[in-house]
Design a protein around this motif. Structure first.
Motif, short mmCIF file in Angstrom:
data_model
loop_
_atom_site.label_atom_id
_atom_site.label_comp_id
_atom_site.label_asym_id
_atom_site.label_seq_id
_atom_site.Cartn_x
_atom_site.Cartn_y
_atom_site.Cartn_z
N LEU A 293 0.83 -1.20 0.00
CA LEU A 293 0.00 0.00 0.00
C LEU A 293 0.87 1.26 0.00
N SER A 294 2.01 1.19 0.68
CA SER A 294 2.91 2.36 0.69
C SER A 294 3.53 2.56 -0.69
N TYR A 295 3.83 1.47 -1.39
CA TYR A 295 4.29 1.58 -2.78
C TYR A 295 3.24 2.27 -3.63
N LEU A 296 1.99 1.82 -3.48
CA LEU A 296 0.89 2.35 -4.29
C LEU A 296 0.68 3.84 -4.04
N ALA B 4 4.44 -1.44 -9.00
CA ALA B 4 4.83 -2.59 -8.18
C ALA B 4 3.81 -2.83 -7.07
N GLY B 5 3.34 -1.75 -6.44
CA GLY B 5 2.33 -1.89 -5.39
C GLY B 5 1.03 -2.45 -5.93
N ALA B 6 0.60 -1.93 -7.07
CA ALA B 6 -0.65 -2.41 -7.67
C ALA B 6 -0.55 -3.87 -8.07
N VAL B 7 0.55 -4.23 -8.70
CA VAL B 7 0.76 -5.62 -9.12
C VAL B 7 0.75 -6.55 -7.91
N GLY B 8 1.46 -6.16 -6.87
CA GLY B 8 1.53 -6.99 -5.67
C GLY B 8 0.18 -7.19 -5.01
N LEU B 9 -0.60 -6.10 -4.90
CA LEU B 9 -1.92 -6.21 -4.28
C LEU B 9 -2.85 -7.09 -5.11
N GLY B 10 -2.71 -7.01 -6.42
CA GLY B 10 -3.51 -7.88 -7.28
C GLY B 10 -3.14 -9.33 -7.14
N ASN B 11 -1.86 -9.59 -6.96
CA ASN B 11 -1.40 -10.97 -6.80
C ASN B 11 -1.90 -11.59 -5.49
N GLU C 230 -4.77 -10.75 -4.16
CA GLU C 230 -6.22 -10.89 -4.35
C GLU C 230 -6.96 -10.67 -3.03
N TYR C 231 -6.57 -9.62 -2.32
CA TYR C 231 -7.13 -9.33 -1.00
C TYR C 231 -8.18 -8.21 -1.14
N PRO C 232 -9.48 -8.50 -0.98
CA PRO C 232 -10.54 -7.52 -1.25
C PRO C 232 -10.42 -6.22 -0.46
N GLU C 233 -9.84 -6.30 0.74
CA GLU C 233 -9.74 -5.11 1.58
C GLU C 233 -8.86 -4.01 0.97
N THR C 234 -8.11 -4.32 -0.08
CA THR C 234 -7.25 -3.31 -0.70
C THR C 234 -7.91 -2.65 -1.91
N LYS D 261 -3.66 1.42 -15.44
CA LYS D 261 -3.89 0.08 -16.02
C LYS D 261 -3.52 -1.01 -15.02
N SER D 262 -2.39 -0.86 -14.35
CA SER D 262 -1.96 -1.86 -13.37
C SER D 262 -2.98 -2.00 -12.25
N ALA D 263 -3.54 -0.87 -11.82
CA ALA D 263 -4.54 -0.90 -10.76
C ALA D 263 -5.81 -1.61 -11.25
N ILE D 264 -6.22 -1.34 -12.48
CA ILE D 264 -7.44 -1.96 -13.02
C ILE D 264 -7.24 -3.46 -13.19
N VAL D 265 -6.07 -3.87 -13.68
CA VAL D 265 -5.78 -5.30 -13.82
C VAL D 265 -5.90 -5.99 -12.46
N SER D 266 -5.39 -5.36 -11.42
CA SER D 266 -5.45 -5.95 -10.09
C SER D 266 -6.88 -5.99 -9.55
N ILE D 267 -7.67 -4.97 -9.86
CA ILE D 267 -9.09 -4.98 -9.47
C ILE D 267 -9.78 -6.18 -10.12
N GLY D 268 -9.45 -6.44 -11.39
CA GLY D 268 -10.01 -7.59 -12.08
C GLY D 268 -9.57 -8.91 -11.47
N LYS D 269 -8.31 -8.98 -11.05
CA LYS D 269 -7.81 -10.21 -10.43
C LYS D 269 -8.55 -10.49 -9.13
N ILE D 270 -8.78 -9.44 -8.35
CA ILE D 270 -9.51 -9.62 -7.09
C ILE D 270 -10.94 -10.04 -7.39
N GLY D 271 -11.52 -9.45 -8.43
CA GLY D 271 -12.80 -9.92 -8.95
C GLY D 271 -13.98 -9.81 -8.01
#
Length: 336
Positions: free
Chosen positions: A140-143, A153-160, A162-166, A185-195
Motif C-alpha cells: 500500500l505504501s508503494y501504491l 509494483a504496489g498495484a501488481v503486488g496487491l492484485g497478486n 487478491e485481498y478484497p480489503e485493498t 492500467k496496473s490498478a485496473i488489472v489488479s481490481i479484475g484479479k480480485i474480482g
C-alpha cells in the motif's frame, strides 16, 4: 451427510502418501477445495519438496486455505524461498510486485529451495494470506508513493494477493486521471484479479474513459467479475473506435455464453480489423454449437491467415465435440 464428509476426509488423508503423482496432486487439490484442515497443513508442507512440480504448485496454493493464520508457517515459506525468516517480508513483497531476484535462476536443488517462479509466486501468495502484516502495508505504501514504477509494483503486488480489503486503494488510483496511464492500467488489472462485485460500478465508469487502454482493461476486469448486466456493457463497445477495445468486448460477450447474441458476435467476422475477426471466430468455436457452422463457412475465404486459421480451428471444434473418441492411426496400423 456428515458421515459422508468424514469418510471422504479420512480417505483423502489415507491417500496422501501414495506413490502415484496424480493421486498426490489430487490430495493437494482436495484439501484446498474442501478446506480439510485437521492434519493437512503438515501433508502440504511435506509436498513442498516433492519431485513433481505440479504437486509442489498445488501444495503451495492450498496451504493458505488450511494453515493457521498465526505466522507458524513463516519459517517453512522462508526455507522454501531460500531466505532467512527475518527477510521473508522483503522477499514476499519482491516476488508479489514482480521484483523477485531469483525468478530466472535454474537448476536449484529442490530439497533446499524452490527454483520455479510460478511456485515461488504461490508460496509468496500463501505467506501473504496467512500473515497480511507481512506485505499489505509495504505494498500500500508503494501504491501511495510518487514514483510511477513503485506505484505499479504496489498495484501488481496487491492484485497478486487478491485481498478484497485493498480494493478502495486500487480504485482510487484507477480513477485518478492525473495518474500515468500505465499506473492506472496496473490498478485496473489488479481490481479484475480480485474480482469482487463491489468494484462493478467503478469499472463501468472507467469504460467511459478517453484512453483506449483504460477502456480495454476495464472491460477485461468486468469480464472477470461477471456482472449480471455485463452483456449490455459489452454490446456497446463492439462499435468502439479502438480495435483492441472491440476485440475484448467481443470475447467478453462470448464469455457470457448468452446464445441470443450469437448473430451479433457472428457479425464481428466482418469487422475491418483482423484481431477482432479472429476473436469472433474463436468465441464461436468455443461454444461448440453446430448452429454457428454456417457463419464460419460464410467466411472461409477470409484474407488474413490468422483469421482463417481460427475459423478452421473453430469449425473443427464443432465437428469434434469434447469427449468424442479420437482414432489412433498408428495403433490401428499396428493391429493390421
Amino acid at each position: 451427510m456428515n458421515k459422508i464428509i468424514q469418510d471422504f476426509t479420512k480417505n483423502i488423508l489415507m491417500l496422501s502418501e501414495s506413490k502415484n503423482d496424480n493421486i498426490r496432486k489430487m490430495v493437494a487439490v482436495a484439501i484446498r477445495d474442501f478446506e480439510i484442515k485437521d492434519g493437512t497443513a503438515q501433508i502440504l508442507m511435506s509436498y513442498l519438496t516433492d519431485k513433481n512440480p505440479n504437486i509442489r504448485f498445488e501444495a503451495a496454493k492450498s496451504l493458505r486455505y488450511v494453515a493457521p493464520k498465526n505466522g507458524a508457517a513463516n519459517s517453512v515459506f522462508a526455507k522454501r524461498l531460500g531466505v532467512n525468516p527475518q527477510d521473508l517480508r522483503q522477499t514476499v513483497v519482491a516476488i508479489l510486485s514482480g521484483k523477485d531476484p531469483n525468478k530466472d535462476k535454474k537448476n536449484e536443488d529442490i530439497a533446499k529451495k524452490e527454483p520455479i517462479p510460478q511456485i515461488r509466486n504461490e508460496l509468496a501468495r500463501s505467506a501473504a494470506w496467512l500473515d497480511e502484516s507481512l506485505v499489505i502495508e509495504p505494498l500500500l505504501s508503494y501504491l501511495a508513493s510518487s514514483n510511477p514504477q513503485s506505484k505499479i509494483a504496489g498495484a501488481v503486488g496487491l492484485g497478486n494477493i487478491e485481498y478484497p480489503e485493498t480494493l478502495s486503494a486500487l480504485e482510487k488510483v484507477a480513477l485518478n486521471k492525473e495518474e500515468d496511464v500505465t499506473v492506472r492500467k496496473s490498478a485496473i488489472v489488479s481490481i479484475g484479479k480480485i474480482g469482487h462485485i463491489s468494484s462493478t460500478e467503478t469499472l463501468k465508469g472507467l469504460t467511459g474513459d478517453k484512453s483506449d487502454e483504460i477502456r480495454k482493461e476495464a472491460i477485461i476486469a468486468l469480464n472477470h467479475i461477471k456482472p449480471e448486466d455485463g452483456d449490455k456493457i459489452y454490446l456497446d463497445f463492439l462499435t468502439d473506435g479502438s480495435h483492441s477495445v472491440r476485440e475484448v468486448a467481443c470475447i467478453a460477450l462470448g464469455n457470457t455464453n448468452m446464445r441470443e447474441h450469437l448473430g451479433t458476435i457472428a457479425s464481428m467476422l466482418d469487422d475491418p480489423h483482423p484481431v477482432v475477426r479472429k476473436a469472433a471466430a474463436s468465441v464461436l468455436g468455443s461454444w461448440r454449437d453446430v448452429s454457428v457452422a454456417q457463419y464460419l463457412m460464410n467466411h472461409i475465404t477470409e484474407d488474413a491467415d490468422e483469421c482463417l486459421n481460427e475459423i478452421a480451428l473453430s469449425y473443427m471444434k464443432i465437428l469434434r465435440p469434447e469427449g468424442r473418441l479420437i482414432v489412433d492411426f498408428n495403433e490401428e496400423n499396428d493391429n493390421n
